[in-house]
Design a protein around this motif. Structure first.
Motif, PDB file in Angstrom:
ATOM      1  N   ALA A  93      -0.029  30.051   4.623  1.00  0.00           N
ATOM      2  CA  ALA A  93      -0.109  28.758   3.944  1.00  0.00           C
ATOM      3  C   ALA A  93      -1.532  28.212   3.969  1.00  0.00           C
ATOM      4  O   ALA A  93      -1.980  27.573   3.003  1.00  0.00           O
ATOM      5  CB  ALA A  93       0.851  27.766   4.601  1.00  0.00           C
ATOM      6  N   VAL A  94      -2.261  28.467   5.051  1.00  0.00           N
ATOM      7  CA  VAL A  94      -3.664  28.040   5.150  1.00  0.00           C
ATOM      8  C   VAL A  94      -4.509  28.767   4.110  1.00  0.00           C
ATOM      9  O   VAL A  94      -5.335  28.155   3.411  1.00  0.00           O
ATOM     10  CB  VAL A  94      -4.205  28.309   6.574  1.00  0.00           C
ATOM     11  CG1 VAL A  94      -5.732  28.172   6.608  1.00  0.00           C
ATOM     12  CG2 VAL A  94      -3.569  27.351   7.568  1.00  0.00           C
ATOM     13  N   GLN A  96      -3.528  30.052   1.298  1.00  0.00           N
ATOM     14  CA  GLN A  96      -3.172  29.533  -0.024  1.00  0.00           C
ATOM     15  C   GLN A  96      -3.840  28.190  -0.273  1.00  0.00           C
ATOM     16  O   GLN A  96      -4.374  27.945  -1.367  1.00  0.00           O
ATOM     17  CB  GLN A  96      -1.656  29.395  -0.132  1.00  0.00           C
ATOM     18  CG  GLN A  96      -1.166  28.950  -1.494  1.00  0.00           C
ATOM     19  CD  GLN A  96       0.343  28.803  -1.544  1.00  0.00           C
ATOM     20  OE1 GLN A  96       0.938  28.005  -0.831  1.00  0.00           O
ATOM     21  NE2 GLN A  96       0.985  29.600  -2.378  1.00  0.00           N
ATOM     22  N   TRP A  97      -3.860  27.305   0.734  1.00  0.00           N
ATOM     23  CA  TRP A  97      -4.477  25.985   0.560  1.00  0.00           C
ATOM     24  C   TRP A  97      -5.970  26.124   0.282  1.00  0.00           C
ATOM     25  O   TRP A  97      -6.517  25.438  -0.591  1.00  0.00           O
ATOM     26  CB  TRP A  97      -4.251  25.116   1.798  1.00  0.00           C
ATOM     27  CG  TRP A  97      -4.664  23.696   1.580  1.00  0.00           C
ATOM     28  CD1 TRP A  97      -3.879  22.658   1.163  1.00  0.00           C
ATOM     29  CD2 TRP A  97      -5.994  23.152   1.723  1.00  0.00           C
ATOM     30  NE1 TRP A  97      -4.631  21.504   1.040  1.00  0.00           N
ATOM     31  CE2 TRP A  97      -5.932  21.784   1.369  1.00  0.00           C
ATOM     32  CE3 TRP A  97      -7.222  23.686   2.103  1.00  0.00           C
ATOM     33  CZ2 TRP A  97      -7.047  20.953   1.398  1.00  0.00           C
ATOM     34  CZ3 TRP A  97      -8.347  22.863   2.117  1.00  0.00           C
ATOM     35  CH2 TRP A  97      -8.254  21.512   1.769  1.00  0.00           C
ATOM     36  N   GLU A 100      -6.604  27.258  -3.285  1.00  0.00           N
ATOM     37  CA  GLU A 100      -6.193  26.302  -4.317  1.00  0.00           C
ATOM     38  C   GLU A 100      -6.987  24.996  -4.286  1.00  0.00           C
ATOM     39  O   GLU A 100      -7.019  24.274  -5.274  1.00  0.00           O
ATOM     40  CB  GLU A 100      -4.701  25.991  -4.170  1.00  0.00           C
ATOM     41  CG  GLU A 100      -3.794  27.170  -4.509  1.00  0.00           C
ATOM     42  CD  GLU A 100      -2.318  26.831  -4.337  1.00  0.00           C
ATOM     43  OE1 GLU A 100      -2.019  25.722  -3.822  1.00  0.00           O
ATOM     44  OE2 GLU A 100      -1.472  27.669  -4.693  1.00  0.00           O
ATOM     45  N   ASN A 101      -7.632  24.686  -3.152  1.00  0.00           N
ATOM     46  CA  ASN A 101      -8.241  23.359  -3.006  1.00  0.00           C
ATOM     47  C   ASN A 101      -9.742  23.347  -2.746  1.00  0.00           C
ATOM     48  O   ASN A 101     -10.360  22.294  -2.869  1.00  0.00           O
ATOM     49  CB  ASN A 101      -7.541  22.597  -1.875  1.00  0.00           C
ATOM     50  CG  ASN A 101      -6.102  22.262  -2.189  1.00  0.00           C
ATOM     51  OD1 ASN A 101      -5.809  21.266  -2.838  1.00  0.00           O
ATOM     52  ND2 ASN A 101      -5.191  23.109  -1.732  1.00  0.00           N
ATOM     53  N   ILE A 190      -9.101  22.705   9.310  1.00  0.00           N
ATOM     54  CA  ILE A 190      -7.707  23.057   9.047  1.00  0.00           C
ATOM     55  C   ILE A 190      -7.045  23.332  10.389  1.00  0.00           C
ATOM     56  O   ILE A 190      -7.470  24.218  11.134  1.00  0.00           O
ATOM     57  CB  ILE A 190      -7.590  24.276   8.118  1.00  0.00           C
ATOM     58  CG1 ILE A 190      -8.297  23.985   6.787  1.00  0.00           C
ATOM     59  CG2 ILE A 190      -6.131  24.621   7.882  1.00  0.00           C
ATOM     60  CD1 ILE A 190      -8.209  25.108   5.776  1.00  0.00           C
ATOM     61  N   VAL A 213      -7.196  18.959   7.341  1.00  0.00           N
ATOM     62  CA  VAL A 213      -5.921  19.431   6.804  1.00  0.00           C
ATOM     63  C   VAL A 213      -5.036  19.910   7.952  1.00  0.00           C
ATOM     64  O   VAL A 213      -5.465  20.718   8.777  1.00  0.00           O
ATOM     65  CB  VAL A 213      -6.136  20.577   5.793  1.00  0.00           C
ATOM     66  CG1 VAL A 213      -4.817  20.983   5.162  1.00  0.00           C
ATOM     67  CG2 VAL A 213      -7.146  20.157   4.730  1.00  0.00           C
ATOM     68  N   THR A 215      -0.752  20.970   9.083  1.00  0.00           N
ATOM     69  CA  THR A 215       0.604  21.203   8.602  1.00  0.00           C
ATOM     70  C   THR A 215       1.455  19.999   9.008  1.00  0.00           C
ATOM     71  O   THR A 215       1.065  19.206   9.862  1.00  0.00           O
ATOM     72  CB  THR A 215       1.212  22.488   9.206  1.00  0.00           C
ATOM     73  OG1 THR A 215       1.414  22.294  10.603  1.00  0.00           O
ATOM     74  CG2 THR A 215       0.311  23.678   8.963  1.00  0.00           C
ATOM     75  N   GLN A 231      -5.089  15.379   5.107  1.00  0.00           N
ATOM     76  CA  GLN A 231      -4.174  15.954   4.124  1.00  0.00           C
ATOM     77  C   GLN A 231      -3.218  16.880   4.867  1.00  0.00           C
ATOM     78  O   GLN A 231      -3.491  17.275   5.997  1.00  0.00           O
ATOM     79  CB  GLN A 231      -4.942  16.722   3.057  1.00  0.00           C
ATOM     80  CG  GLN A 231      -5.951  15.873   2.287  1.00  0.00           C
ATOM     81  CD  GLN A 231      -6.699  16.689   1.248  1.00  0.00           C
ATOM     82  OE1 GLN A 231      -6.189  17.665   0.707  1.00  0.00           O
ATOM     83  NE2 GLN A 231      -7.930  16.294   0.953  1.00  0.00           N
ATOM     84  N   ILE A 233      -0.344  20.314   4.763  1.00  0.00           N
ATOM     85  CA  ILE A 233       0.268  21.500   4.151  1.00  0.00           C
ATOM     86  C   ILE A 233       1.747  21.474   4.516  1.00  0.00           C
ATOM     87  O   ILE A 233       2.096  21.438   5.699  1.00  0.00           O
ATOM     88  CB  ILE A 233      -0.379  22.791   4.689  1.00  0.00           C
ATOM     89  CG1 ILE A 233      -1.868  22.844   4.342  1.00  0.00           C
ATOM     90  CG2 ILE A 233       0.344  24.015   4.138  1.00  0.00           C
ATOM     91  CD1 ILE A 233      -2.621  23.976   5.017  1.00  0.00           C
ATOM     92  N   ASP A 234       2.599  21.488   3.519  1.00  0.00           N
ATOM     93  CA  ASP A 234       4.043  21.434   3.757  1.00  0.00           C
ATOM     94  C   ASP A 234       4.566  22.808   4.194  1.00  0.00           C
ATOM     95  O   ASP A 234       4.414  23.792   3.472  1.00  0.00           O
ATOM     96  CB  ASP A 234       4.757  20.977   2.487  1.00  0.00           C
ATOM     97  CG  ASP A 234       6.254  20.811   2.687  1.00  0.00           C
ATOM     98  OD1 ASP A 234       6.706  20.718   3.846  1.00  0.00           O
ATOM     99  OD2 ASP A 234       6.990  20.776   1.676  1.00  0.00           O
TER     100      ASP A 234
END
Length: 261
Positions: A93-94, A96-97, A100-101, A190, A213, A215, A231, A233-234
């Motif tokens: 998930a990290v 991917q974030w 994407e960001n 993160i 960031v 979770t 921010q 991460i779901d």
């Protein structure tokens, strides 16, 4: 998988008891309880809920604990489990974030705020095909850093600090300042678990971060109201897929490298 609400109440002696809204006899029960906030109360509530389901003749009870209590990296006596345990990872998930960001992610460098996180950052750096650096810190005592030494070149790069958790945030904020002074163009942090106790929020607000960031293993809604840099991460889909795979007898190792859709 059906969803069942367990009602937790206190009796006249201020002790907790559980009311199960429907029969769980023969069922495969999953109880989601994170180890945050009032940790001791939450842990005791989890044990009471597990016991209530076992007494009610459920076939199996699995605790899903997004943030495992009493498991800080500096705790030496963690003990061992004599039951099956699956450890879930936020790394997919990290990754991917980041992609994407952070527009400049191909020119980033992954940084560990301490030597203990070297394995974590090298794994992420390898999968992004970027370089990594680490910060060697010397502590005078817990939560108080005496000196930091940067090992690696961050000049003219986006620096991404990666750590398992942040409590008072003294370390990551000092690390951010160190990275900016070493020539980093932007600094992100993160973190898997954002505890954010004491002066953490004011420190983040005053630090050189583009974003911090975390979770949502720990609820962050209130903290985000006071700190726009935070921010999240779901990770709900990771937990849901882990539950589905466990219930169906499938391997959860797929989640170590993939984010479920």
């Amino acid at each position: 998988i059906p969803c069942l609400g367990l009602e937790l109440n206190k009796n006249s002696y201020s002790t907790d008891f559980v009311e199960i809204g429907e029969s769980v006899r023969g069922e495969d029960v999953y109880i989601i309880q994170s180890g945050c906030g009032e940790i001791n109360d939450n842990l005791m509530e989890l044990l009471i809920m597990i016991n209530a389901c076992k007494i009610a003749s459920s076939s199996r009870v699995t605790a899903v604990i997004p943030c495992f209590p009493y498991a800080r990296q500096d705790k030496k006596d963690k003990g061992f489990f004599d039951i099956p345990v699956d450890n879930l990872y936020a790394e997919p998930a990290v990754l991917q974030w980041i992609k994407e960001n952070i527009l400049e992610w191909k020119n980033c460098i992954i940084v560990s705020p301490d030597a203990g996180g070297a394995k974590r950052v090298t794994s992420i750096a390898d999968r992004l095909n970027v370089e990594f650096a680490l910060i060697h810190k010397e502590r005078k005592k817990a939560n108080e850093v005496d000196r930091m030494v940067l090992v690696g070149d961050v000049k003219d790069r986006v620096a991404i600090l990666v750590d398992d958790m942040a409590d008072t945030c003294g370390t990551i904020c000092h690390a951010a300042d160190k990275l900016v002074s070493a020539g980093a163009t932007k600094v992100y942090a993160i973190l898997t678990h954002g505890i954010f106790s004491g002066p953490a929020i004011s420190r983040i607000n005053n630090a050189s971060f583009e974003a911090v960031v975390v979770t949502n293993t720990i609820p962050q809604e209130e903290k985000m109201k006071h700190c726009p840099k935070i921010q999240f991460i779901d990770i709900s889909m990771i937990l849901a897929e882990a539950i589905r795979r466990t219930h169906n007898g499938e391997s959860v190792s797929y989640l170590f490298s993939h984010v479920p859709l």
